[in-house]
Design a protein around this motif. Structure first.
Motif, PDB file in Angstrom:
ATOM      1  N   CYS A 186      -3.559  39.373 -70.053  1.00 63.07           N
ATOM      2  CA  CYS A 186      -4.078  38.860 -68.773  1.00 63.07           C
ATOM      3  C   CYS A 186      -5.548  38.473 -68.895  1.00 63.07           C
ATOM      4  N   SER A 187      -6.336  39.325 -69.537  1.00 63.42           N
ATOM      5  CA  SER A 187      -7.763  39.038 -69.699  1.00 63.42           C
ATOM      6  C   SER A 187      -7.983  37.794 -70.546  1.00 63.42           C
ATOM      7  N   GLY A 188      -7.250  37.674 -71.656  1.00 61.19           N
ATOM      8  CA  GLY A 188      -7.386  36.505 -72.515  1.00 61.19           C
ATOM      9  C   GLY A 188      -7.004  35.219 -71.813  1.00 61.19           C
ATOM     10  N   TYR A 189      -5.913  35.267 -71.057  1.00 62.54           N
ATOM     11  CA  TYR A 189      -5.449  34.099 -70.310  1.00 62.54           C
ATOM     12  C   TYR A 189      -6.509  33.663 -69.297  1.00 62.54           C
ATOM     13  N   LEU A 190      -7.014  34.619 -68.509  1.00 59.16           N
ATOM     14  CA  LEU A 190      -8.033  34.291 -67.503  1.00 59.16           C
ATOM     15  C   LEU A 190      -9.319  33.798 -68.151  1.00 59.16           C
ATOM     16  N   PHE A 191      -9.713  34.434 -69.269  1.00 64.46           N
ATOM     17  CA  PHE A 191     -10.932  34.025 -69.969  1.00 64.46           C
ATOM     18  C   PHE A 191     -10.836  32.568 -70.393  1.00 64.46           C
ATOM     19  N   LYS A 192      -9.702  32.190 -70.975  1.00 63.07           N
ATOM     20  CA  LYS A 192      -9.550  30.810 -71.442  1.00 63.07           C
ATOM     21  C   LYS A 192      -9.540  29.828 -70.277  1.00 63.07           C
ATOM     22  N   LYS A 193      -8.848  30.168 -69.197  1.00 60.91           N
ATOM     23  CA  LYS A 193      -8.803  29.271 -68.035  1.00 60.91           C
ATOM     24  C   LYS A 193     -10.183  29.095 -67.413  1.00 60.91           C
ATOM     25  N   VAL A 194     -10.893  30.194 -67.227  1.00 58.03           N
ATOM     26  CA  VAL A 194     -12.214  30.135 -66.603  1.00 58.03           C
ATOM     27  C   VAL A 194     -13.194  29.394 -67.507  1.00 58.03           C
ATOM     28  N   SER A 195     -13.117  29.638 -68.826  1.00 63.41           N
ATOM     29  CA  SER A 195     -14.060  28.984 -69.734  1.00 63.41           C
ATOM     30  C   SER A 195     -13.825  27.471 -69.784  1.00 63.41           C
ATOM     31  N   LYS A 196     -12.575  27.023 -69.628  1.00 61.97           N
ATOM     32  CA  LYS A 196     -12.303  25.582 -69.576  1.00 61.97           C
ATOM     33  C   LYS A 196     -13.006  24.951 -68.375  1.00 61.97           C
ATOM     34  N   TYR A 197     -12.875  25.600 -67.212  1.00 64.53           N
ATOM     35  CA  TYR A 197     -13.499  25.066 -65.996  1.00 64.53           C
ATOM     36  C   TYR A 197     -15.026  25.120 -66.090  1.00 64.53           C
ATOM     37  N   ALA A 198     -15.547  26.174 -66.688  1.00 56.48           N
ATOM     38  CA  ALA A 198     -17.002  26.281 -66.839  1.00 56.48           C
ATOM     39  C   ALA A 198     -17.525  25.180 -67.765  1.00 56.48           C
ATOM     40  N   ALA A 199     -16.829  24.935 -68.859  1.00 60.14           N
ATOM     41  CA  ALA A 199     -17.240  23.878 -69.783  1.00 60.14           C
ATOM     42  C   ALA A 199     -17.153  22.505 -69.111  1.00 60.14           C
ATOM     43  N   ALA A 200     -16.078  22.271 -68.370  1.00 60.75           N
ATOM     44  CA  ALA A 200     -15.915  20.991 -67.686  1.00 60.75           C
ATOM     45  C   ALA A 200     -17.018  20.791 -66.653  1.00 60.75           C
ATOM     46  N   ALA A 258     -20.047  22.084 -66.735  1.00 66.85           N
ATOM     47  CA  ALA A 258     -21.294  21.828 -67.446  1.00 66.85           C
ATOM     48  C   ALA A 258     -21.368  20.380 -67.924  1.00 66.85           C
ATOM     49  N   VAL A 259     -20.275  19.856 -68.457  1.00 68.15           N
ATOM     50  CA  VAL A 259     -20.253  18.464 -68.945  1.00 68.15           C
ATOM     51  C   VAL A 259     -20.447  17.490 -67.794  1.00 68.15           C
ATOM     52  N   VAL A 260     -19.726  17.708 -66.700  1.00 68.50           N
ATOM     53  CA  VAL A 260     -19.850  16.819 -65.546  1.00 68.50           C
ATOM     54  C   VAL A 260     -21.272  16.875 -64.981  1.00 68.50           C
ATOM     55  N   GLY A 261     -21.835  18.076 -64.904  1.00 62.15           N
ATOM     56  CA  GLY A 261     -23.212  18.214 -64.418  1.00 62.15           C
ATOM     57  C   GLY A 261     -24.208  17.490 -65.304  1.00 62.15           C
ATOM     58  N   TYR A 262     -24.047  17.628 -66.614  1.00 60.54           N
ATOM     59  CA  TYR A 262     -24.927  16.949 -67.561  1.00 60.54           C
ATOM     60  C   TYR A 262     -24.821  15.433 -67.406  1.00 60.54           C
ATOM     61  N   LEU A 263     -23.584  14.942 -67.341  1.00 65.36           N
ATOM     62  CA  LEU A 263     -23.384  13.500 -67.193  1.00 65.36           C
ATOM     63  C   LEU A 263     -23.950  12.986 -65.874  1.00 65.36           C
ATOM     64  N   ALA A 264     -23.813  13.776 -64.805  1.00 67.95           N
ATOM     65  CA  ALA A 264     -24.348  13.378 -63.503  1.00 67.95           C
ATOM     66  C   ALA A 264     -25.871  13.273 -63.544  1.00 67.95           C
ATOM     67  N   VAL A 265     -26.522  14.255 -64.169  1.00 69.21           N
ATOM     68  CA  VAL A 265     -27.986  14.226 -64.261  1.00 69.21           C
ATOM     69  C   VAL A 265     -28.438  13.046 -65.115  1.00 69.21           C
ATOM     70  N   GLN A 266     -27.754  12.813 -66.228  1.00 65.15           N
ATOM     71  CA  GLN A 266     -28.128  11.680 -67.090  1.00 65.15           C
ATOM     72  C   GLN A 266     -27.918  10.344 -66.369  1.00 65.15           C
ATOM     73  N   GLY A 267     -26.807  10.235 -65.649  1.00 64.57           N
ATOM     74  CA  GLY A 267     -26.544   9.009 -64.899  1.00 64.57           C
ATOM     75  C   GLY A 267     -27.576   8.780 -63.809  1.00 64.57           C
ATOM     76  N   ALA A 268     -27.930   9.834 -63.095  1.00 71.04           N
ATOM     77  CA  ALA A 268     -28.937   9.728 -62.037  1.00 71.04           C
ATOM     78  C   ALA A 268     -30.298   9.365 -62.627  1.00 71.04           C
ATOM     79  N   SER A 269     -30.583   9.912 -63.807  1.00 71.23           N
ATOM     80  CA  SER A 269     -31.846   9.586 -64.473  1.00 71.23           C
ATOM     81  C   SER A 269     -31.882   8.113 -64.888  1.00 71.23           C
TER      82      SER A 269
END
Length: 137
Positions: A21-35, A37-48
């Motif tokens: 259960c912990s491994g499953y949740l860790f992987k799911k949460v880390s995917k969303y966290a990475a996504a 971060a990427v979207v936030g980075y791209l948004a800041v770069q685009g706005a810049s």
């Protein structure tokens, strides 16, 4: 030390289930966290690039240099602490040997290791389950 007991199948099964259960949740949460971060980075770069945001790169570089200097000072301090630990007098405890100036992190790691040794079967099944949970999520 207390009497060592043999782990039951129920303890091993619970450790494995909790790990999966912990491994499953860790992987799911880390995917969303990475996504995020990427979207936030791209948004800041685009706005810049669009001119909505002006990034003060001199200030960013100054901050990075300050962080590098702080890291260098921390590394020197850690080396000095390690030397102090080696010089410190060894105190005999009931179950373990503790350095007088061991520090909280090392003491916590030592206690975690002792707990892991006492619950090796449950901890091992949790670790195996955690790995399976990450692999098959």
């Amino acid at each position: 030390m207390g009497k060592e007991t043999k782990p039951t199948q129920q303890e091993i099964a619970m450790g494995a289930l909790a790990g999966i259960c912990s491994g499953y949740l860790f992987k799911k949460v880390s995917k969303y966290a990475a996504a995020t971060a990427v979207v936030g980075y791209l948004a800041v770069q685009g706005a810049s690039q669009a001119g909505y945001i002006k990034i003060n790169w001199k200030k960013v570089n100054d901050q990075i240099e300050d962080l590098k200097e702080a890291q260098y000072i921390k590394e020197l301090t850690d080396k000095l602490a390690d030397l102090t630990d080696e010089i410190s007098e060894i105190i005999t405890d009931e179950d373990t040997l503790l350095l007088e100036n061991e520090g909280r992190l090392k003491a916590t790691a030592r206690r975690a290791y002792e707990a892991f040794k006492q619950n090796a079967a449950t901890s091992g099944s949790f670790t195996a389950g955690f790995t399976l949970g990450i692999l098959f999520a």
